[in-house]
Design an enzyme around this catalytic site. Structure first.
Site, PDB file in Angstrom:
ATOM      1  N   LYS A   1      75.332  30.801  48.651  1.00  0.00           N
ATOM      2  CA  LYS A   1      76.684  30.625  49.435  1.00  0.00           C
ATOM      3  C   LYS A   1      77.750  31.366  48.794  1.00  0.00           C
ATOM      4  O   LYS A   1      78.596  31.914  49.651  1.00  0.00           O
ATOM      5  CB  LYS A   1      76.898  29.310  49.491  1.00  0.00           C
ATOM      6  CG  LYS A   1      75.795  28.450  50.488  1.00  0.00           C
ATOM      7  CD  LYS A   1      75.836  27.022  50.328  1.00  0.00           C
ATOM      8  CE  LYS A   1      74.631  26.237  51.172  1.00  0.00           C
ATOM      9  NZ  LYS A   1      74.978  24.872  51.205  1.00  0.00           N
TER      10      LYS A   1
ATOM     11  N   GLN B   1      77.469  19.559  48.569  1.00  0.00           N
ATOM     12  CA  GLN B   1      75.967  19.975  48.542  1.00  0.00           C
ATOM     13  C   GLN B   1      75.171  18.702  48.509  1.00  0.00           C
ATOM     14  O   GLN B   1      75.241  17.826  47.751  1.00  0.00           O
ATOM     15  CB  GLN B   1      75.934  20.794  47.352  1.00  0.00           C
ATOM     16  CG  GLN B   1      74.420  21.588  47.301  1.00  0.00           C
ATOM     17  CD  GLN B   1      74.181  22.559  48.630  1.00  0.00           C
ATOM     18  OE1 GLN B   1      74.866  23.029  49.047  1.00  0.00           O
ATOM     19  NE2 GLN B   1      73.066  22.632  48.885  1.00  0.00           N
TER      20      GLN B   1
ATOM     21  N   ASP C   1      80.079  22.042  57.129  1.00  0.00           N
ATOM     22  CA  ASP C   1      78.994  21.539  57.421  1.00  0.00           C
ATOM     23  C   ASP C   1      78.350  21.108  58.793  1.00  0.00           C
ATOM     24  O   ASP C   1      77.192  20.770  59.230  1.00  0.00           O
ATOM     25  CB  ASP C   1      78.346  20.728  56.180  1.00  0.00           C
ATOM     26  CG  ASP C   1      77.379  21.209  54.962  1.00  0.00           C
ATOM     27  OD1 ASP C   1      76.893  22.372  55.645  1.00  0.00           O
ATOM     28  OD2 ASP C   1      77.468  20.471  54.007  1.00  0.00           O
TER      29      ASP C   1
HETATM   30  N1  GUN Z   1      71.107  20.926  51.199  1.00  0.00           N
HETATM   31  C1  GUN Z   1      70.449  21.403  51.944  1.00  0.00           C
HETATM   32  N2  GUN Z   1      70.748  22.075  53.124  1.00  0.00           N
HETATM   33  C2  GUN Z   1      72.242  21.853  53.021  1.00  0.00           C
HETATM   34  C3  GUN Z   1      73.119  22.202  54.035  1.00  0.00           C
HETATM   35  O1  GUN Z   1      73.120  22.651  54.979  1.00  0.00           O
HETATM   36  N3  GUN Z   1      74.444  21.645  53.635  1.00  0.00           N
HETATM   37  C4  GUN Z   1      74.425  20.901  52.570  1.00  0.00           C
HETATM   38  N4  GUN Z   1      75.768  20.472  52.188  1.00  0.00           N
HETATM   39  N5  GUN Z   1      73.479  20.362  51.610  1.00  0.00           N
HETATM   40  C5  GUN Z   1      72.609  21.066  51.798  1.00  0.00           C
END
Ligand code: GUN
Length: 288
Positions: free
Chosen positions: A53, A97, A120
């Protein structure tokens, strides 16, 4: 016949390129788009995902950064960190996360986020808006699944769509979005009896169960669009999805690879949500 590969890496790159003029426009007004990612504990897979990311941020001129918090931290101290980021007007997007270490309630943590910074889309306000069909931030994995189907020109209206998995990150939001697009949607999960009876009827099959090898070619309708959301590690350490790629590619019309399918799209959708957050917060025309 072999399925057409839906290349999430290439489409993700195009999505990132399309953000450039929007980032430049904000920049002309003195605004640098800024994303902050909170990581609690040192889950190695999370470190890899967050790294991807932050690299995407860097590639397109977003100020991305992560804040690592110790697994022993109290929920109150996490709330305080989020509150600081909520108040910081230079920060446009905040992400916590997942997964969190045992004992933390992800719902309670998502609820601390300022909804206009919740890139998110996990805050109850944003999930509620999604249910109402007026989403502000669509959860990134679900948004990536739909974008892959749209880009390939897969018809959704009136089609039988089967979603396997009911997580809040993938299965549930994908099912909502497919419903909104006039597909006839069935959600299957670990307690579903005779899974193949459903999957064989699916024109669009989205597999987000987290079980390697769950779907093989005999379970797929000829010509179907199959989206593999799974991320699993084999004993040998290889990354595989939930779909047996070889046998499904012989039956399906479209298929996403793993890696290189939904994963890069998730990152690209996060970048799009983050730019949108900055626009919502900074450009007058976006007041809503
Ligand atoms: N862990 C796995 N996929 C995601 C996601 O889309 N967002 C977040 N914050 N954590 C994740």
């Amino acid at each position: 016949m072999s399925a057409r590969t839906l290349d999430g890496k290439a489409l993700g790159q195009r999505v990132l390129q399309a953000l450039a003029p929007r980032i430049a426009r904000l920049s002309q007004q003195g605004i640098t788009v800024k994303l902050r990612v909170l990581r609690v504990g040192d889950d190695p897979a999370s470190k890899v995902y967050v790294g991807a990311k932050l690299r995407a941020c860097q590639a397109i001129g977003i100020d991305g950064g992560d804040i690592e918090l110790p697994a022993q931290i109290t929920p109150g101290a996490i709330f305080e960190q989020i509150s600081m980021l909520n108040r910081d007007r230079s920060v446009h997007g905040i992400l916590v996360q997942l997964p969190l270490p045992r004992g933390f309630d992800p719902h309670l943590i998502a609820m601390q986020l300022e909804p206009t910074k919740d890139v998110d889309g996990f805050h109850a306000v944003n999930l509620g808006r999604l249910l109402q069909g007026r989403a502000r931030f669509i959860p990134c994995t679900a948004a990536g699944v739909i974008r892959l189907l749209d880009d390939a020109g897969v018809e959704l209206r009136g089609q039988n769509a089967v979603v396997i998995g009911r997580s809040e990150i993938a299965g549930k939001p994908v099912a909502l979005l497919l419903t909104e697009r006039d597909a006839t949607v069935t959600v299957c999960h670990s307690k579903t009896r005779d899974l193949a009876a459903y999957t064989r009827n699916a024109d669009v099959l989205v597999v987000a169960a987290g079980r390697a090898g769950l779907i093989d070619g005999s379970m797929v309708k000829p010509g179907a669009a199959v989206i593999d959301v799974g991320v699993n590690r084999t004993d040998a350490g290889a990354l595989v999805g939930d779909v047996d790629q070889v046998s499904v590619a012989m039956r399906a019309g479209f298929l996403t690879p793993v890696p290189g399918g939904v994963g890069p799209m998730t990152v690209a959708m996060l970048m799009e949500n983050t730019v949108r957050a900055a626009e919502l917060q900074c450009l007058d025309e976006n007041v809503q």
